[in-house]
Design an enzyme around this catalytic site. Structure first.
Site, PDB file in Angstrom:
ATOM      1  N   ASP A   7      16.482 -32.218  22.366  1.00 36.02           N
ATOM      2  CA  ASP A   7      16.223 -30.879  21.835  1.00 36.02           C
ATOM      3  C   ASP A   7      16.382 -29.871  22.968  1.00 36.02           C
ATOM      4  O   ASP A   7      16.223 -30.213  24.154  1.00 36.02           O
ATOM      5  CB  ASP A   7      14.817 -30.782  21.235  1.00 36.02           C
ATOM      6  CG  ASP A   7      14.605 -29.461  20.511  1.00 36.02           C
ATOM      7  OD1 ASP A   7      15.295 -29.234  19.495  1.00 36.02           O
ATOM      8  OD2 ASP A   7      13.777 -28.651  20.958  1.00 36.02           O
ATOM      9  N   GLU A   9      15.749 -25.503  24.113  1.00 36.32           N
ATOM     10  CA  GLU A   9      15.291 -24.144  23.838  1.00 36.32           C
ATOM     11  C   GLU A   9      16.268 -23.201  24.523  1.00 36.32           C
ATOM     12  O   GLU A   9      16.849 -23.537  25.569  1.00 36.32           O
ATOM     13  CB  GLU A   9      13.870 -23.910  24.347  1.00 36.32           C
ATOM     14  CG  GLU A   9      12.815 -24.803  23.715  1.00 36.32           C
ATOM     15  CD  GLU A   9      12.677 -24.637  22.216  1.00 36.32           C
ATOM     16  OE1 GLU A   9      13.039 -23.553  21.696  1.00 36.32           O
ATOM     17  OE2 GLU A   9      12.227 -25.586  21.553  1.00 36.32           O
ATOM     18  N   HIS A  57       9.354 -19.904  21.687  1.00 32.04           N
ATOM     19  CA  HIS A  57       9.045 -20.910  22.709  1.00 32.04           C
ATOM     20  C   HIS A  57       8.104 -20.442  23.803  1.00 32.04           C
ATOM     21  O   HIS A  57       7.526 -21.267  24.525  1.00 32.04           O
ATOM     22  CB  HIS A  57      10.331 -21.454  23.347  1.00 32.04           C
ATOM     23  CG  HIS A  57      11.278 -20.397  23.814  1.00 32.04           C
ATOM     24  ND1 HIS A  57      10.986 -19.497  24.799  1.00 32.04           N
ATOM     25  CD2 HIS A  57      12.558 -20.122  23.423  1.00 32.04           C
ATOM     26  CE1 HIS A  57      12.020 -18.713  25.009  1.00 32.04           C
ATOM     27  NE2 HIS A  57      12.991 -19.061  24.170  1.00 32.04           N
ATOM     28  N   HIS A 153       7.324 -23.858  20.074  1.00 33.12           N
ATOM     29  CA  HIS A 153       8.386 -24.839  20.235  1.00 33.12           C
ATOM     30  C   HIS A 153       8.513 -25.204  21.716  1.00 33.12           C
ATOM     31  O   HIS A 153       8.330 -24.371  22.596  1.00 33.12           O
ATOM     32  CB  HIS A 153       9.720 -24.273  19.749  1.00 33.12           C
ATOM     33  CG  HIS A 153       9.801 -24.144  18.269  1.00 33.12           C
ATOM     34  ND1 HIS A 153      10.805 -24.738  17.526  1.00 33.12           N
ATOM     35  CD2 HIS A 153       9.007 -23.504  17.378  1.00 33.12           C
ATOM     36  CE1 HIS A 153      10.624 -24.456  16.241  1.00 33.12           C
ATOM     37  NE2 HIS A 153       9.543 -23.696  16.140  1.00 33.12           N
ATOM     38  N   ASP A 158       9.269 -31.168  20.902  1.00 28.07           N
ATOM     39  CA  ASP A 158      10.015 -31.280  19.644  1.00 28.07           C
ATOM     40  C   ASP A 158      10.833 -32.570  19.600  1.00 28.07           C
ATOM     41  O   ASP A 158      10.995 -33.177  18.538  1.00 28.07           O
ATOM     42  CB  ASP A 158      10.919 -30.073  19.448  1.00 28.07           C
ATOM     43  CG  ASP A 158      10.126 -28.812  19.098  1.00 28.07           C
ATOM     44  OD1 ASP A 158       8.895 -28.906  19.026  1.00 28.07           O
ATOM     45  OD2 ASP A 158      10.744 -27.754  18.915  1.00 28.07           O
TER      46      ASP A 158
END
Length: 246
Positions: A7, A9, A57, A153, A158
């Site tokens: 994942d 960001e 985030h 997040h 995640d």
């Protein structure tokens, strides 16, 4: 089988507008077991962060200013990902950002697809649960994965939640986080004797009118099926069945 749950960001939503990756989280899985290997880095994006992304985030430009740039960790990242199947939720988003970052390198190593296979769990979820919400939070709720600690997040957080969801979606996690004996004990279902309800069991038999109606229905089925009514075949010998069909 080696897989990596991944994942990211980012500073915004569009890599083609110059938005950058600011966090990468990866968890290695071998034969559906956590190997213990994790790749996690915060990155300096060398640009501003969109306010909307910051709300998602919470990673500030001040915090990220002291982190390495993507070019400094690219080789280590590719080594971690190489020849694995990447498990990503909404894979086109993360892959587009990774491809854009790889394309900025002085000597581009190509695209993510040149090094890895990619499995999109969002597409998988849409096929399994059409017409339903299939975001990560919705899937956590559907598969009873605890995400109560997910206030913001985070790439590694995640990825960890996605791993639990993916295992549940594809057959459960069982021995992945427990020893073999513990897993067997945890997944063993206790069989209990059903309790007979109290009282007298009443058996109601069909009366003459109901039997006649049943017979008429069977005749109609015989006619429609050319004498192949299963009820007749099971209850009567072949000669009798053929005679009734005629």
């Amino acid at each position: 089988m080696r897989q990596v749950v991944l994942d990211t960001e980012t500073t915004g939503l569009e890599p083609e507008q110059g938005h950058r990756i600011i966090e990468i989280g990866c968890i290695e899985v071998v034969n559906r077991r956590r190997s213990g290997r994790v790749f996690h880095r915060y990155l300096c994006p060398e640009r501003e962060i969109d306010p909307g992304a910051l709300q998602v985030h919470g990673l500030t430009a001040e915090f990220l200013s002291g982190q390495p740039k993507f070019a400094e960790i690219a080789g280590e990242l590719l080594e971690f990902l190489r020849d694995a199947e990447l498990i990503i939720h909404n894979a086109p988003f993360d892959v587009a950002f990774l491809d854009a970052e790889l394309g900025r390198l002085a000597e581009s190593p190509g695209r993510v697809g040149d090094h890895c296979l990619v499995l999109d769990t969002l597409q998988m979820a849409r096929q399994m649960h059409p017409g339903q919400r299939n975001g990560l939070d919705a899937l956590c709720k559907r598969y009873s994965v605890d995400n109560s600690h997910r206030e913001l997040h985070g790439a590694l957080l995640d990825a960890d939640l996605l791993l639990e969801v993916y295992l549940a979606m594809t057959g459960g996690q069982g021995a992945l986080t427990l020893g073999e004996n513990e897993a067997a004990a945890a997944t063993r279902t206790a069989v209990k004797r059903a309790k007979r309800p109290r009282g007298t069991l009443v058996v109601r038999r069909a009366d003459a009118d109901e039997l006649a109606a049943h017979e008429q229905r069977l005749k109609a089925l015989d006619k429609a099926s050319g004498g192949k009514t299963l009820w007749r075949t099971l209850e009567q010998p072949p000669a009798a069945t053929a005679k009734q069909a005629s």
